[in-house]
Every structure is written in structure tokens, then in C-alpha cells.
Design an enzyme around this catalytic site. Structure first.
Site, PDB file in Angstrom:
ATOM      1  N   LYS A   1       1.195  -1.112  -0.319  1.00 17.51           N
ATOM      2  CA  LYS A   1       0.441  -0.196   0.293  1.00 17.51           C
ATOM      3  C   LYS A   1       0.988   0.945  -0.218  1.00 17.51           C
ATOM      4  CE  LYS A   1      -4.145   1.413   2.711  1.00 17.51           C
ATOM      5  NZ  LYS A   1      -5.192   1.681   3.552  1.00 17.51           N
TER       6      LYS A   1
ATOM      7  N   SER B   1      -9.673   1.809   2.698  1.00 13.01           N
ATOM      8  CA  SER B   1      -8.880   2.272   2.076  1.00 13.01           C
ATOM      9  C   SER B   1      -8.057   1.951   1.518  1.00 13.01           C
ATOM     10  CB  SER B   1      -8.024   4.095   2.938  1.00 13.01           C
ATOM     11  OG  SER B   1      -6.981   3.233   3.265  1.00 13.01           O
TER      12      SER B   1
ATOM     13  N   SER C   1      -9.596  -0.993   6.996  1.00 16.76           N
ATOM     14  CA  SER C   1      -9.588  -0.518   5.784  1.00 16.76           C
ATOM     15  C   SER C   1      -8.473  -1.530   4.678  1.00 16.76           C
ATOM     16  CB  SER C   1      -8.126   0.793   6.265  1.00 16.76           C
ATOM     17  OG  SER C   1      -8.870   1.780   5.697  1.00 16.76           O
TER      18      SER C   1
END
Lengths: 549, 146
Positions: free
Chosen positions: A126, A201, A225
């Protein structure tokens, strides 16, 4: 064209994930941008093998038996990535050194040297997790061309064990969002239906694993997330106990809640990745110095399970998570999952967490307050993009105005409000008191039950744009996950069924919550659940024709 | 900006300097003891709606974000809506509950307070600075005319 794809029920005949895709890896294939989704499903089906679904273990077997080289394996992932990426936009940056790193592993193997347990495993990271040799923007313009001077501890550990970072995955700016539409750069699509969001996210990390663009990925979970996108994309998402994994090198959003988590296409893969990144780190004082168990010992094959492998396990179904506001399809799939656990020998009991609904506002107060402080480091002075100005305060204000997106600005302003003199007791302190209440109610529920279960999200993936302009509607989608962050507990989300929607149905995730530092139990139960679940495999239509596991 | 001082005036009570120092990986709040009583007094407010509404321009100034007038118009109702929603916690009985700074699992495992050498990539850090003139980070003037 996606509508021509087979129903998920027919996918179960495909199993082996890691056959090199000769047709796809041809050097003469034209640019991926011209490839259509239909090209992806025209591939001949790979041979069927055992249902063992760990990509990491399969890669290791292939390398050690010299059946495949790390270069061949990497090429097969990279060609799939090139074909699918134009439809998905999972990545903000793709590494150009993957094949060189794979070659180094092959060189070691040819000299009969030992290679680490993650050797040849392509790992997506990420973009809010720092990587020294790649950009790390956190999905924000304000870090447009930022290259950190160091690797995050989690990344460093993955590399030390032989893992290859394939690239940086897309995300809502600084983790503030539940759809990945909040990225400053691109909108990621859900591999199950490209008109839908992948969740967020960590949407890029979940979509990338779902489409087998990489074997596993790292995400971060402040309020869900990792788990909510795992549910939306039909993959396994693991949020570790707060303190299990070092946060060093994770861009801070809400430091009291943030954890780095793992995504994989099987429970085993998520667990093996967790084992790799866990443990104390002197660079993060909140990382625990407890020993890390060998999670891999639990990932045995289904024929070792016996009739009732989970005999006596007490499972609490959280009543408040099946209230109104949750899609009927989701509720029904979760009840089916509970029945499956019962068949495995568990006793299922409903438990009530009366403070459950307070978690959502408490979470948003704490997260926005902490973010207003944490994001003060992005001021255009020491790194990131700077807007020239005559005077220092204007330099700060203008750099932040042009660098941050709307959602980030609003959360900073809400946090600034909540922390203002005079309002502190009314908001921030109250939210911290609610955190105490929630921790206690989880503690009580986990004294009486071995694990708790709930849906991972109140719905399956929704359409891109559907909730974009309604912050409260988007926040409400986090109800299933935020309480777990407030309590700091570990939770595992794994796909457990489908609801109607999209060309072939949309996956639904089951959340299993455990006691602090008891990831081991979650992984054991999750693995048995996964290996005994009947029905279609969780491989999205985008890649179903040529890959499955 | 590092730690910041939030200064707000107006509203139901007169505000004073209230410094929130958030550093590193977890937060710590310093409440100046002198004002503790004043600040406490507002926790008796029973409903979020009786707190004054957010002044978005002023918040933006405090947070050092230069908003356009259009952004102020666009953000105000959205922020108001969320803050009203935050207000539901005012009605919860929490009198005797200790606040939890974080989900404290283990307590801190701080290392001994003795100097240690850490890997440091000075060059990489300096190359990230937008405006650098050896040996300084260059910024425009700090004091404005008034």
C-alpha cells in the site's frame, strides 16, 4: 463483455494459480492498454490440482523442486498484471526491478544456497507504507514525487525473507476513505465488477490480490481499511492486534488505531505474511515484544481435519451487526457461514455488545482529531510539494491547500474543531471514554466466547460514485469494523459467500474477531472454515479463465 | 509545523491558549492546569447542538489550510452535519469512565534512555527538501508586517 463470463459456480474446477502463462507472457504481445477483458478469459484452463490454495507455499514448492524458476513465476504475475491493470488501476507504481530480483533468487538456487520463505513471492505494498526505492505518496498530491529515505520495518522484513515488492497500491488519500475513490491519482475498480468500488482505503491492495496481480499484499487498517476491501474483493484480510506489527514507516493517520495488515487469496497466505512482518521493533515503541507463534503449523490439508475439527469452539454472533441497515443478502450469507461453523463442531450463540453503535462516532472523532495533528507534518517544508509564497504561513497554507484533497481537508478541519479548547471534553475525551466502554464489552464477550463473528461490511461492493458526496453514508459503511480498532483486537475477514450483483455475483466477507494477540486461533479457525467451505471459488471473472486457486 | 497551538475565541465561553502536543507515534495532551476548571465546565453541556457551530474559515486558518471561498461554502454544511452527528455522544452517561488514550495492549516498551546510533540517510533526506541551501532549509520570512 464481462457479462459473457461464467457463473462463479463453474469456477471451482480451476485450481492451480501458478502455472506460467505462456500465451500471456509472449514478448510480442502488444501494449496492455489495448487488451480487452475478453482476451483475459480466452485462455485455456490450467490443469486442475489439489485445492491447497496457498500461493506462497505453492511458489516455495515450485522453486525448491526446481519445477519453475523465480523468473518464470514473476513473469507470469507480471503479464497478468499488465493485462488486468488497464481495467483495474490497482497500482500507483510498478517496480522495474522485479525480474532482476527474481533472477537473483534463481542465481542463489542454482548455487544451492538457502533462500528465504518468501522467495519469489510478489508482494504489493500500500502506498502509505514507505519504500526506499519507490515513490510513496499515500495517495496524496502533497507527496507527489516523494521517495522516502528508508523502508518501513514491515517492508524490510518482507525483503529480508526473499519477498519481491511488485509495486505500490492505490488507496484513499492517507487512508481517509472507504472506496479508493479518494485517491488523488486514479480510481481503482473491483475485479468482480469493474463498475464497482474495491472498497477502501486499501482498495488497490485488495484488488491486486483478487486479480492475482501479486500473491499477497500489505495494507493498513485504521477503521477497517484492510477488512472491508477484502470483503468487497473476495480475498482474505487480516487486521493484527495493535502492537503486533511495527508501524515504523507507515504514514500516520490515527496513531492510536493504525495497524499494518495482510491480504492474501487464502488464510494461509495472509497468516504467513503476518508471521513475516510481526514482532518487536525498536523503531516503534508501541510494538509488542511478545514472541510470534509459527502460524504456518495450522495450515494443514483438509484430509487431516477429521469429522468435527472445531468441536467445542464457542462462537459469538454479534447481534448488533445483523440489525436493520444491513443488506438482507449479507445477513443471510453470514447466517449460512454460522451454520457452516456449527457443522464443524462450533457452538454458536448470539452475543450483545450494547455500545456497538457508539463506536462509529467515537471512531470518527478520534481518527479525525489524531489526523489533524499527524498530518501537520505535511507543510511543504521538509518534503513533498511546496507552493512558493512571500511569507511562511502562506507557504504552509497554500502548500496544504493545493496538496490535500477535499476529504482530507474536511477531516483535518473536523479534528481541529474537536480538539479546540473548550470542546475537547465534549468530543475527544468522550470518544476516549467510549473506547474504554467498547474495550470492556469486547473483553466480556471474549471471556465467554473463543471468537466473535459478524459481517465485514453491511453490504457488498457498491457502484463507483454511489456514496461519493455523502460523507455520513460512507462513514456508516464502517460500522462493522471500527469497534475492533477501538478495542485494538485482531480480526480476520474471509470470503464466505455471494450476493446478487455484477456479472457473476459479488463476494461477501465474514469477520472473525479474537482476543488480543490471539491471531493464531483466528488463522486456525479461518483456515478450516475456508478449506471446508463448499461452493464456488473466490476468483473474479476478470481472471477466471486463466487462473484460479 | 510540529506541535501546534490552537487558539479560538468567541462562542459560549472565552477560550484560552490550549496546547495540544501530538508527537511521534501516539498522542499526549497537555492541559494547562490553570484553565482546567474552565475547560471542564463545558463538559456539562448536554447536547451537541448547544455548542457553537464550526466556523470553517477560522478552523482552516488554525489548521493552516488556505481554503477558497467556494470550499468554505462547500465544506460548511458537510462539516456541520458530521459534527452534529458527533454530538450524539453528549447524551451517553460516561461520568465515571476512564478515557483510554489507545487500545493499550502491553504498555509501552520503551528502550533505555541511552544514546544509540541509528541508520540515517542524510543525503536522501536532504534531497527530499523542496528548498535547500547548504546547510539550511530555506523558507520565506516568518514574521508578517502587522
Amino acid at each position: 463483455m464481462l457479462s459473457t463470463i461464467q457463473s462463479p459456480r463453474s469456477l471451482s474446477r480451476f485450481h492451480l494459480p501458478l502455472r506460467p502463462l505462456k500465451a500471456l507472457s509472449s514478448p510480442h504481445r502488444s501494449a496492455a492498454t489495448t487488451t480487452t477483458a475478453s482476451a483475459l478469459i480466452d485462455q485455456s484452463a490450467p490443469p486442475v490440482s489439489s485445492p491447497s490454495s496457498s500461493q506462497i507455499l505453492s511458489i516455495r514448492r515450485s522453486l525448491l523442486s526446481r519445477e519453475l524458476t523465480a523468473t518464470q513465476l514473476a513473469e507470469s504475475y507480471l503479464s497478468r498484471l499488465r493485462l488486468t491493470e488497464p481495467h483495474l488501476n490497482s497500482f500507483l507504481h510498478v517496480s522495474d526491478s522485479v525480474l532482476r530480483e527474481a533472477q537473483e533468487i534463481d542465481d542463489k538456487l542454482s548455487r544451492n544456497e538457502d533462500v528465504g520463505p518468501l522467495s519469489g513471492v510478489l508482494v504489493g505494498v500500500k502506498d502509505n507504507i514507505c519504500t526506499a526505492d519507490m515513490p510513496s505518496t499515500g495517495g496524496s498530491r502533497i507527496l507527489g514525487n516523494y521517495r522516502p529515505p528508508f523502508d518501513a520495518t514491515a517492508v524490510k522484513r518482507v525483503k529480508e525473507l526473499g519477498g519481491i515488492v511488485v509495486g505500490k497500491t492505490n488507496m484513499d488519500e492517507f487512508g481517509m476513505g472507504s472506496t479508493t475513490e479518494g485517491s488523488a491519482y486514479k480510481v481503482t475498480s473491483n475485479p468482480w465488477d469493474v463498475s464497482r468500488v474495491p472498497g477502501g482505503s486499501s482498495g488497490g491492495s485488495a484488488a491486486a490480490v483478487s486479480a492475482r496481480q501479486c500473491a499477497v499484499s500489505l495494507g493498513s487498517d485504521t477503521g477497517g481499511s484492510v477488512r472491508q476491501p477484502a470483503s468487497f474483493c473476495g480475498v482474505v484480510g487480516l487486521k493484527p492486534t495493535y502492537g503486533r506489527v511495527s508501524r515504523y514507516g507507515l504514514m500516520a493517520y490515527a496513531s492510536s488505531l493504525d495497524v499494518i495488515g495482510c491480504l492474501g487469496s487464502s488464510v494461509a497466505d495472509a497468516g504467513i505474511l503476518l508471521g513475516a512482518i510481526s514482532g518487536h521493533d525498536r523503531l516503534d515503541a508501541t510494538s509488542s515484544d511478545r514472541g510470534v507463534p509459527d502460524f504456518a503449523t495450522h495450515f494443514t490439508s483438509a484430509d487431516t481435519f477429521g469429522g468435527k475439527p472445531l468441536e467445542g469452539l464457542r462462537v459469538g454472533l454479534i447481534r448488533e451487526t445483523l440489525d436493520s441497515g444491513v443488506d438482507a443478502g449479507v445477513t443471510s450469507v453470514v447466517h449460512d457461514a454460522a451454520s457452516h461453523l456449527e457443522e464443524l463442531g462450533c457452538t454458536i450463540k448470539e452475543v450483545s455488545l450494547p455500545s456497538f453503535s457508539l463506536g462509529l462516532p467515537a471512531y470518527y472523532i478520534l481518527a479525525s482529531s489524531e489526523s489533524s495533528s499527524n498530518l501537520s507534518c505535511y507543510d511543504g517544508v521538509r518534503y513533498g510539494s511546496q507552493v512558493a509564497a512571500e511569507e511562511l504561513n502562506s507557504l504552509y497554507g497554500d502548500s496544504r491547500a493545493s496538496g490535500f484533497g477535499a476529504e482530507v481537508k474536511m477531516r483535518i478541519l473536523m479534528g481541529t474543531y474537536a480538539l479546540s479548547a473548550g470542546y475537547y471534553d465534549a468530543y475527544y475525551k468522550r470518544a476516549q471514554q467510549v473506547r474504554t466502554v467498547i474495550r470492556k464489552s469486547f473483553k466480556a464477550a471474549l471471556d465467554e466466547n473463543d471468537i466473535l463473528i459478524s459481517p465485514a461490511a453491511p453490504s457488498a461492493a457498491y457502484r463507483i460514485g454511489e456514496k461519493k458526496n455523502d460523507p455520513l453514508a460512507m462513514y456508516a459503511g464502517d460500522i462493522m469494523t471500527v469497534n475492533v480498532n477501538l478495542a485494538g483486537l485482531p480480526a480476520l475477514v474471509l470470503p464466505c459467500g455471494f450476493v446478487h450483483g455484477g456479472p457473476v455475483g459479488l463476494p461477501v466477507g465474514l469477520q472473525m474477531i479474537g482476543a488480543a494477540f490471539d491471531e493464531e486461533k483466528l488463522l486456525k479457525v479461518g483456515h478450516i472454515f475456508e478449506q471446508t467451505l463448499q461452493g464456488p471459488k473466490f476468483v473474479p471473472p476478470l481472471v477466471a479463465g486463466e487462473v484460479a486457486c | 509545523m510540529g506541535s501546534k497551538a490552537l487558539v479560538m475565541t468567541g462562542g459560549v465561553i472565552s477560550m484560552t491558549n490550549h496546547i495540544f502536543s501530538f508527537k511521534n507515534s501516539f498522542s499526549r495532551t497537555i492541559i494547562i492546569p490553570k484553565y482546567r476548571r474552565v475547560i471542564r465546565s463545558c463538559s456539562t453541556v448536554s447536547s451537541g447542538s448547544s455548542l457553537p457551530p464550526p466556523d470553517v474559515s477560522r478552523l482552516a486558518e488554525t489548521a493552516r489550510i488556505s481554503l477558497t471561498p467556494n470550499e468554505v461554502i462547500e465544506f460548511t454544511p458537510k462539516i456541520q452535519q458530521v459534527i452534529d452527528w458527533f454530538g450524539q455522544l453528549q447524551d451517553v452517561e460516561l461520568q465515571s469512565v476512564e478515557p483510554a488514550l489507545r487500545a493499550d495492549m502491553e504498555g509501552d516498551s520503551l528502550r533505555a534512555d541511552i544514546p544509540k546510533t541509528f541508520e540515517n540517510s542524510r543525503e536522501a533526506m536532504i534531497s527530499a527538501i523542496p528548498s535547500f541551501e547548504e546547510p539550511y532549509i530555506k523558507v520565506p520570512k516568518v514574521l508578517s508586517k502587522e
